[in-house]
Scaffold this active site. Structure first.
Site, mmCIF file in Angstrom:
data_model
loop_
_atom_site.group_PDB
_atom_site.id
_atom_site.type_symbol
_atom_site.label_atom_id
_atom_site.label_comp_id
_atom_site.label_asym_id
_atom_site.label_seq_id
_atom_site.Cartn_x
_atom_site.Cartn_y
_atom_site.Cartn_z
ATOM 1 N N LEU A 107 0.857 -1.185 0.000
ATOM 2 C CA LEU A 107 0.000 0.000 0.000
ATOM 3 C C LEU A 107 0.892 1.234 0.000
ATOM 4 O O LEU A 107 1.816 1.333 0.812
ATOM 5 C CB LEU A 107 -0.901 0.015 1.230
ATOM 6 C CG LEU A 107 -1.752 1.270 1.439
ATOM 7 C CD1 LEU A 107 -2.788 1.425 0.316
ATOM 8 C CD2 LEU A 107 -2.462 1.220 2.800
ATOM 9 N N ILE A 138 4.573 -1.065 3.254
ATOM 10 C CA ILE A 138 4.238 0.318 2.978
ATOM 11 C C ILE A 138 5.183 0.807 1.883
ATOM 12 O O ILE A 138 6.403 0.700 2.024
ATOM 13 C CB ILE A 138 4.378 1.198 4.230
ATOM 14 C CG1 ILE A 138 3.440 0.706 5.338
ATOM 15 C CG2 ILE A 138 4.086 2.657 3.877
ATOM 16 C CD1 ILE A 138 1.966 0.811 5.009
ATOM 17 N N LYS A 139 4.619 1.333 0.812
ATOM 18 C CA LYS A 139 5.444 1.797 -0.309
ATOM 19 C C LYS A 139 5.873 3.244 -0.084
ATOM 20 O O LYS A 139 5.038 4.130 0.106
ATOM 21 C CB LYS A 139 4.672 1.676 -1.626
ATOM 22 C CG LYS A 139 4.385 0.239 -2.037
ATOM 23 C CD LYS A 139 3.531 0.151 -3.288
ATOM 24 C CE LYS A 139 4.301 0.467 -4.534
ATOM 25 N NZ LYS A 139 3.486 0.226 -5.755
ATOM 26 N N ILE A 140 7.187 3.453 -0.106
ATOM 27 C CA ILE A 140 7.768 4.794 0.020
ATOM 28 C C ILE A 140 8.696 5.014 -1.166
ATOM 29 O O ILE A 140 9.558 4.176 -1.444
ATOM 30 C CB ILE A 140 8.555 4.958 1.333
ATOM 31 C CG1 ILE A 140 7.628 4.790 2.541
ATOM 32 C CG2 ILE A 140 9.244 6.321 1.385
ATOM 33 C CD1 ILE A 140 8.342 4.905 3.882
#
Length: 361
Positions: A107, A138-140
């Site tokens: 996400l 978590i996409k960064i």
């Protein structure tokens, strides 16, 4: 044995770059797991925008959540996390069986935060805690501003999918951030085996960007050359003394993930980036049409050599035709961040329009 299963025999995971409520409700994702050996998935604002704007599967949820006062980003994340929790539960047995190495969903934080490390970290923590499942990345973005947030998130034990990496150097910076986070955990006496990450290298956009500026014999070669060079960096890192110290403390390797593997050139093979990017200890996340194409007429090409093979030779040929891959990589990362921002705005606009329309029904 199906070609998709053969990739797993070669230690490459096959993930789906798509998700929708329709896919979940109709059992399509479950079938892909069972029939095509899919072991994870990724998502982005464009994927959710398409799913929400072009179907009625979200209408009831939008009405219910809107009646509770939710709108804009809050409404989106509630919808997205509901889908992703269902997907995460389908992948949970794989996650457990592989000791957390596989079986992940992803996400993305708001793309509006791509250049704000402090707010990115805050949002990453909030989303991960709210998700209440262990198998969420978590996409960064791996921008210069995003790297400190990635390091801090790893230190705090948040699983991270580093996205928007284009060059081998981008990958090295992401790997550095991951290792620094682990080394800080080690210095504090914190366990390393509870932290995980993947580094997502975008492939096909290279060839789309150079399609009209290089001769025919070089078309659709740059993305694969970049991937080969990055794979060499990846293997070198895993063989390094620095990594071995962390590995001895049970650290999980940050797996290299091939992203943007749908073929952009209609004249090229629709499985170009699958058959040419087979490599141990990597992940290929592909669009649904690419998955179905590979399941139908997949081919297993040569396994990527550990030394990068002809990558430098190919990059030199592109340089002779005026393509500076370092400069182009920076441009592609910037354009990628801007494209995600535009998709994000489209997504929120779609939600607002649909919410307003449903209130009048």
């Amino acid at each position: 044995m199906k070609m998709t299963q053969k990739l797993h025999e070669l230690r490459q995971s096959l993930w789906l770059d798509n998700i929708s409520k329709e896919m979940l409700d109709k059992g399509i994702l479950k079938r892909y797991i069972e029939e095509f050996s899919i072991t994870g998935l990724t998502s982005n604002p464009t994927i959710f925008d398409h799913a929400i704007a072009h179907s009625h599967f979200y209408d009831r949820s939008i009405v219910e959540l809107s009646s509770q006062g939710m709108e804009a980003e809050e409404l989106f994340f509630e919808l997205a996390m509901d889908d992703l929790r269902r997907a995460a539960d389908l992948f949970r047995p794989i996650h457990d069986q592989t000791s957390c190495r596989d079986g992940w969903v992803s996400l993305e934080v708001s793309p509006l935060l791509a250049y704000d490390a402090e707010k990115t970290l805050f949002e990453a923590k909030r989303l991960y805690e709210a998700f209440q499942r262990p198998n969420l990345y978590i996409k960064i973005p791996g921008t210069k501003e995003g790297l400190p947030a990635i390091e801090e998130a790893i230190f705090e034990g948040i699983p991270i999918n580093v996205t928007l990496l284009f060059t081998p150097e981008h990958y090295k910076e992401a790997a550095e951030a991951y290792m620094r986070g682990l080394e800080r955990r080690l210095a504090k006496g914190l366990p390393l085996d509870v932290v995980s990450s993947v580094a997502s290298l975008f492939v096909s956009r290279w060839d789309k960007a150079t399609m009209h500026v290089v001769p025919e014999n070089l078309k659709n070669q740059l993305g694969i050359a970049i991937a080969k060079k990055t794979y060499k960096f990846y293997r070198d890192l895993l063989d390094s003394d620095r990594w071995n110290i962390l590995a001895q403390k049970k650290a999980n390797p940050q797996l290299l993930l091939w992203a943007s593997t749908g073929t952009k050139d209609p004249q090229a093979s629709d499985i170009l980036y699958v058959k040419n990017l087979i490599a141990p200890d990597t992940i290929n996340t592909m669009p649904e049409e690419t998955l179905l194409a590979f399941a139908d007429h997949g081919q297993i090409g040569a396994i990527l050599p550990r030394d990068g093979a002809d990558a430098d030779v190919v990059l030199s040929e592109f340089c002779q035709h005026g393509v500076d891959y370092q400069a182009l990589g920076e441009r592609l990362q910037k354009e990628g961040a801007e494209a995600f921002v535009n998709s994000w705005k489209d997504l929120l606009n779609s939600l607002q329009q649909k919410s307003s329309l449903l209130k009048t029904v």
